[in-house]
Design a protein around this motif. Structure first.
Motif, PDB file in Angstrom:
ATOM      1  N   PRO A 136      47.790  60.122  51.999  1.00  0.00           N
ATOM      2  CA  PRO A 136      46.727  59.194  51.601  1.00  0.00           C
ATOM      3  C   PRO A 136      46.356  58.282  52.769  1.00  0.00           C
ATOM      4  CG  PRO A 136      48.844  58.342  50.862  1.00  0.00           C
ATOM      5  CD  PRO A 136      49.131  59.604  51.643  1.00  0.00           C
ATOM      6  N   TRP A 137      45.131  58.369  53.221  1.00  0.00           N
ATOM      7  CA  TRP A 137      44.674  57.536  54.334  1.00  0.00           C
ATOM      8  C   TRP A 137      43.903  56.315  53.845  1.00  0.00           C
ATOM      9  CZ3 TRP A 137      46.423  58.511  59.153  1.00  0.00           C
ATOM     10  CH2 TRP A 137      46.977  59.776  59.399  1.00  0.00           C
ATOM     11  N   THR A 138      43.237  56.448  52.710  1.00  0.00           N
ATOM     12  CA  THR A 138      42.444  55.340  52.173  1.00  0.00           C
ATOM     13  C   THR A 138      42.710  55.193  50.679  1.00  0.00           C
ATOM     14  OG1 THR A 138      40.539  56.779  51.729  1.00  0.00           O
ATOM     15  CG2 THR A 138      40.615  55.684  53.882  1.00  0.00           C
ATOM     16  N   HIS A 139      42.540  53.973  50.182  1.00  0.00           N
ATOM     17  CA  HIS A 139      42.752  53.699  48.758  1.00  0.00           C
ATOM     18  C   HIS A 139      41.715  54.389  47.895  1.00  0.00           C
ATOM     19  CE1 HIS A 139      42.326  51.274  45.030  1.00  0.00           C
ATOM     20  NE2 HIS A 139      43.636  51.166  45.128  1.00  0.00           N
ATOM     21  N   ASP A 140      40.497  54.498  48.423  1.00  0.00           N
ATOM     22  CA  ASP A 140      39.384  55.079  47.680  1.00  0.00           C
ATOM     23  C   ASP A 140      38.903  56.346  48.376  1.00  0.00           C
ATOM     24  OD1 ASP A 140      39.218  52.885  45.774  1.00  0.00           O
ATOM     25  OD2 ASP A 140      38.438  51.701  47.459  1.00  0.00           O
ATOM     26  N   GLY A 141      37.930  56.982  47.754  1.00  0.00           N
ATOM     27  CA  GLY A 141      37.307  58.142  48.364  1.00  0.00           C
ATOM     28  C   GLY A 141      37.941  59.442  47.936  1.00  0.00           C
ATOM     29  N   PRO A 142      37.273  60.547  48.264  1.00  0.00           N
ATOM     30  CA  PRO A 142      37.790  61.862  47.899  1.00  0.00           C
ATOM     31  C   PRO A 142      39.168  62.109  48.507  1.00  0.00           C
ATOM     32  CG  PRO A 142      35.522  62.004  48.721  1.00  0.00           C
ATOM     33  CD  PRO A 142      36.013  60.615  49.015  1.00  0.00           C
ATOM     34  N   SER A 143      40.074  62.572  47.703  1.00  0.00           N
ATOM     35  CA  SER A 143      41.435  62.913  48.139  1.00  0.00           C
ATOM     36  C   SER A 143      42.089  61.801  48.969  1.00  0.00           C
ATOM     37  CB  SER A 143      41.457  64.244  48.912  1.00  0.00           C
ATOM     38  OG  SER A 143      40.683  64.181  50.094  1.00  0.00           O
ATOM     39  N   LEU A 144      41.749  60.544  48.635  1.00  0.00           N
ATOM     40  CA  LEU A 144      42.357  59.380  49.287  1.00  0.00           C
ATOM     41  C   LEU A 144      42.258  59.456  50.812  1.00  0.00           C
ATOM     42  CD1 LEU A 144      45.564  58.960  47.065  1.00  0.00           C
ATOM     43  CD2 LEU A 144      43.284  57.950  46.751  1.00  0.00           C
ATOM     44  N   GLY A 145      41.114  59.923  51.284  1.00  0.00           N
ATOM     45  CA  GLY A 145      40.874  59.971  52.716  1.00  0.00           C
ATOM     46  C   GLY A 145      41.474  61.165  53.416  1.00  0.00           C
ATOM     47  N   PHE A 146      42.167  62.028  52.681  1.00  0.00           N
ATOM     48  CA  PHE A 146      42.743  63.225  53.295  1.00  0.00           C
ATOM     49  C   PHE A 146      41.656  64.112  53.875  1.00  0.00           C
ATOM     50  CE2 PHE A 146      43.955  67.747  52.283  1.00  0.00           C
ATOM     51  CZ  PHE A 146      44.814  67.939  53.352  1.00  0.00           C
ATOM     52  N   GLY A 147      40.516  64.181  53.198  1.00  0.00           N
ATOM     53  CA  GLY A 147      39.405  64.983  53.665  1.00  0.00           C
ATOM     54  C   GLY A 147      38.162  64.671  52.860  1.00  0.00           C
ATOM     55  N   PRO A 148      37.035  65.240  53.237  1.00  0.00           N
ATOM     56  CA  PRO A 148      35.789  64.956  52.528  1.00  0.00           C
ATOM     57  C   PRO A 148      35.695  65.591  51.143  1.00  0.00           C
ATOM     58  CG  PRO A 148      35.411  66.548  54.288  1.00  0.00           C
ATOM     59  CD  PRO A 148      36.824  66.057  54.446  1.00  0.00           C
ATOM     60  N   GLY A 149      36.544  66.557  50.850  1.00  0.00           N
ATOM     61  CA  GLY A 149      36.532  67.168  49.526  1.00  0.00           C
ATOM     62  C   GLY A 149      37.435  66.418  48.564  1.00  0.00           C
ATOM     63  N   ASP A 150      37.219  66.644  47.267  1.00  0.00           N
ATOM     64  CA  ASP A 150      38.008  65.926  46.259  1.00  0.00           C
ATOM     65  C   ASP A 150      39.023  66.815  45.556  1.00  0.00           C
ATOM     66  OD1 ASP A 150      36.274  67.438  44.787  1.00  0.00           O
ATOM     67  OD2 ASP A 150      35.315  65.767  43.733  1.00  0.00           O
ATOM     68  N   HIS A 151      39.308  67.980  46.148  1.00  0.00           N
ATOM     69  CA  HIS A 151      40.284  68.884  45.545  1.00  0.00           C
ATOM     70  C   HIS A 151      41.293  69.345  46.600  1.00  0.00           C
ATOM     71  CE1 HIS A 151      38.247  69.065  41.697  1.00  0.00           C
ATOM     72  NE2 HIS A 151      37.105  69.297  42.318  1.00  0.00           N
ATOM     73  N   PRO A 152      42.241  68.481  46.972  1.00  0.00           N
ATOM     74  CA  PRO A 152      43.262  68.916  47.932  1.00  0.00           C
ATOM     75  C   PRO A 152      44.114  70.028  47.351  1.00  0.00           C
ATOM     76  CG  PRO A 152      43.886  66.833  46.943  1.00  0.00           C
ATOM     77  CD  PRO A 152      42.485  67.122  46.485  1.00  0.00           C
ATOM     78  N   TRP A 153      44.763  70.773  48.230  1.00  0.00           N
ATOM     79  CA  TRP A 153      45.495  71.972  47.801  1.00  0.00           C
ATOM     80  C   TRP A 153      46.631  71.658  46.840  1.00  0.00           C
ATOM     81  CZ3 TRP A 153      50.555  73.736  49.148  1.00  0.00           C
ATOM     82  CH2 TRP A 153      51.280  72.879  49.982  1.00  0.00           C
ATOM     83  N   LEU A 154      47.188  70.453  46.914  1.00  0.00           N
ATOM     84  CA  LEU A 154      48.108  69.954  45.904  1.00  0.00           C
ATOM     85  C   LEU A 154      47.618  68.581  45.470  1.00  0.00           C
ATOM     86  CD1 LEU A 154      51.680  70.797  47.317  1.00  0.00           C
ATOM     87  CD2 LEU A 154      50.580  71.842  45.317  1.00  0.00           C
ATOM     88  N   PRO A 155      47.748  68.245  44.186  1.00  0.00           N
ATOM     89  CA  PRO A 155      47.247  66.952  43.718  1.00  0.00           C
ATOM     90  C   PRO A 155      48.124  65.795  44.190  1.00  0.00           C
ATOM     91  CG  PRO A 155      48.405  68.086  41.939  1.00  0.00           C
ATOM     92  CD  PRO A 155      48.325  69.061  43.083  1.00  0.00           C
ATOM     93  N   GLN A 156      47.480  64.663  44.430  1.00  0.00           N
ATOM     94  CA  GLN A 156      48.187  63.458  44.851  1.00  0.00           C
ATOM     95  C   GLN A 156      48.504  62.596  43.626  1.00  0.00           C
ATOM     96  OE1 GLN A 156      44.684  62.948  47.139  1.00  0.00           O
ATOM     97  NE2 GLN A 156      45.801  62.648  49.058  1.00  0.00           N
ATOM     98  N   PRO A 157      49.702  62.022  43.562  1.00  0.00           N
ATOM     99  CA  PRO A 157      50.029  61.161  42.433  1.00  0.00           C
ATOM    100  C   PRO A 157      49.282  59.824  42.519  1.00  0.00           C
ATOM    101  CG  PRO A 157      51.809  61.120  44.028  1.00  0.00           C
ATOM    102  CD  PRO A 157      50.823  62.146  44.513  1.00  0.00           C
ATOM    103  N   GLU A 158      49.155  59.145  41.402  1.00  0.00           N
ATOM    104  CA  GLU A 158      48.425  57.881  41.376  1.00  0.00           C
ATOM    105  C   GLU A 158      49.018  56.855  42.321  1.00  0.00           C
ATOM    106  OE1 GLU A 158      48.103  56.402  37.431  1.00  0.00           O
ATOM    107  OE2 GLU A 158      46.999  58.145  36.657  1.00  0.00           O
TER     108      GLU A 158
END
Length: 595
Positions: free
Chosen positions: A468-490
């Motif tokens: 997680p790079w950012t609090h907000d945004g798609p995939s918490l800043g991991f990338g521009p998409g909102d579906h990372p290969w594994l889901p991130q916990p809250e």
């Protein structure tokens, strides 16, 4: 692929308080003896193109973060061409980059950018097995029994009247049989091939000169591209005992004995040390050392500042592990005994001393580590009952870690580790205090261990979740998409880099301070002596580089505060009170007075 081991009680008599356990390195010691190396799991660190998988351009863009963190080098898990049956540890082409991660040009750009920032680069080497899609294995399947093509791998005729039984009883580390039978060109059932891991990962035959020549060539290929070293996967597994005898011990990662029928829970921890006695025929055979001597010669031929080899070798006892880092062999070997030591002062003290003694006996540094891509993250592991064996993965229906306790202990353990003489590895996200994803839905799990054991063994997905790079945004800043290969916990949103950057008391700022002070006081090259502040619940030692007064490190693993020794506080893993005491589950570094 980590191979599960377990800490055993040391038989060494502890050194007297004040006596030097480990002597300081010379100020001009090679870089790798005290380097802090950051492990990047490429598919989970930064995704530049938005496909949900991290990639090399994403890594390159984020390298300044690591420069600011204060590490010396990065190690990248595999990014080679692979069908990804085991997250890239099934390599189909060792000289090219998988399109999911980018191109060779991207790899060159990443290495160049790292070097511009003063960071060295290590890449993963997977020599125990290839992918079943490697051109060599395809050629082996097309060739006849006894052919040169099959001799590159471990093919054998089966047992039984018609060869219907595998050549021996070895199970796979991932569950099920360690052998699979092929269908010959004429359509008849044929020979069996060995795969100590997934069925798509056939073991190479390291008695074959062609195999040896190939990997020396691979080393040169990446050295010529500028890499500074290699982490060697399953370094203790390349050579198997002649005759491939049956084996009735465990071979694997877990708190189970894996058989072809699945995992069978056992109560005796001793059986889980798959090579603790040194007699497992698939691990820690004498022949591996000849291989690494030849590799060392290849790397040494490149001259200063020196390329290195780091062994992933789950070998016991520590004296046998030290044989991998003798002067003509590897430079480093992960200290998994330290990783597996629970939050207990006496056991931490014992493993630190025995590790230093074993490696000092061969003139090698000790290489400390607390987390990696194969084990439950220590921010969660330390929040579990410390009297129980280390678990492999945590699911929603299982006992959950105490998150606050786990993070407090993780910060303290990391502060202890980063003060120790030698090298250290930091796993991506541990500097944020990231926990294991313990509530991941089963239907998104990808670890082959989970599927090979019919979902009996949870596996390693929980520690491999994207950063997680950012609090907000798609995939918490991991990338521009909102579906990372594994889901991130809250919980990751509140722990993102932008939530900790510059925030006093955050885990990120703690790591930055620890790494800065470690470098300023040259602790990685220092001596170590036990201090009188030690007790049944307190680890206390002094580390001093040549010409530096040194630092007193005190860790309280107990439930109650203890008296804090006199001295100027350089850094503490958690808040200190005004009562002159060190709180529970806290580490402090104190300036040692000169003289």
């Amino acid at each position: 692929m980590g191979k599960h081991g377990r800490v055993t009680e040391t038989t060494l008599a502890p050194a007297a308080v004040g006596a030097t356990v480990h002597a300081a390195d010379s100020p001009d010691a090679p870089w790798w003896r005290d380097a802090v190396i950051y492990q990047i799991y490429p598919r989970s660190w930064a995704d530049a193109d938005g496909d949900g998988i991290g990639d090399l351009p994403g890594i390159t863009a984020r390298l300044p973060y690591l420069k600011d963190l204060g590490v010396d080098a990065v190690w990248l898990s595999p990014f080679y061409v692979s069908p990804m049956h085991d997250a890239g540890y099934d390599v189909a082409d060792y000289r090219d980059v998988d399109p999911r991660f980018g191109t060779l040009a991207d790899a060159d750009a990443m290495i160049a950018r790292a070097h511009d920032l003063g960071l060295k680069v290590l890449v993963d080497l997977v020599p125990n097995h290839t992918s079943s899609e490697h051109e060599w294995f395809r050629a082996a399947l097309a060739a006849a029994p006894g052919s040169p093509e099959r001799d590159r791998y471990v093919f054998r005729d089966g047992r039984g009247p018609h060869g219907e039984e595998p050549p021996n009883n070895w199970p796979s580390v991932f569950g099920g049989r360690g052998w699979s039978r092929v269908t010959e060109a004429d359509g008849t059932p044929g020979q069996w091939y060995l795969h100590l891991f997934d069925t798509t990962q056939p073991d190479l035959n390291w008695h074959n000169p062609e195999v040896r020549a190939e990997f020396e060539s691979v080393l040169r290929f990446w050295c010529d591209r500028g890499v500074d070293g290699f982490r060697v996967d399953v370094a203790h597994g390349l050579v198997k005992r002649d005759g491939l005898p049956d084996w009735h011990g465990a071979v694997g990662l877990y708190d189970e004995v894996l058989t072809e029928d699945g995992p069978d829970a056992v109560g005796d921890p001793a059986v889980l040390d798959h090579n603790a006695t040194g007699d497992a025929p698939m691990w820690d055979q004498e022949g591996v050392h000849e291989i690494y001597r030849s590799w060392r010669a290849v790397l040494d031929s490149y001259g200063s500042p020196g390329r290195i080899l780091c062994a992933e070798a789950w070998v016991k006892p520590e004296e046998r592990l030290a044989r991998y880092v003798r002067p003509a062999e590897m430079h480093q070997a992960f200290n998994f005994d330290f990783l597996e030591t629970p939050w207990d002062a006496a056991r931490i003290t014992a493993v630190v001393e025995s590790s230093l003694r074993s490696n000092d006996a061969v003139g090698a540094p000790t290489t400390w580590v607390l987390s990696n891509h194969d084990v439950v993250r220590h921010a969660s592991r330390l929040g579990l009952d410390q009297s129980l064996p280390r678990t492999n993965g945590i699911r929603a229906g299982e006992p959950q870690p105490d998150a606050a306790l786990g993070l407090r202990r993780a910060r303290a353990y990391s502060a202890l580790m980063l003060a120790l003489p030698g090298g250290a590895y930091v796993y991506q996200g541990e500097e944020l205090g990231l926990p294991e994803h313990t509530t991941m839905p089963d239907d998104v799990r990808q670890d082959p261990t989970f599927h090979a054991t019919q979902r009996e063994v949870t596996g390693r997905d929980g520690c491999r979740v994207p950063m997680p790079w950012t609090h907000d945004g798609p995939s918490l800043g991991f990338g521009p998409g909102d579906h990372p290969w594994l889901p991130q916990p809250e919980a990751y949103a509140g722990l993102a880099v932008d939530q900790q950057d510059g925030v006093e008391g955050s885990t990120l700022e703690l790591y930055r301070t620890l790494l800065r002070l470690r470098r300023e006081h040259r602790l990685g090259g220092g001596s170590l002596a036990w201090d009188a502040a030690a007790s049944a619940t307190v680890v206390a030692f002094r580390v001093a580089a040549q010409g530096d007064p040194g630092v007193l490190v005190v860790t309280n693993t107990g439930a109650d505060p203890v008296t804090l020794p006199d001295g100027e506080v350089l850094v503490a893993s958690g808040p200190l009170d005004d009562a002159g005491t060190l709180p529970a589950d806290t580490t402090v570094w104190l300036r040692v007075a000169a003289g």
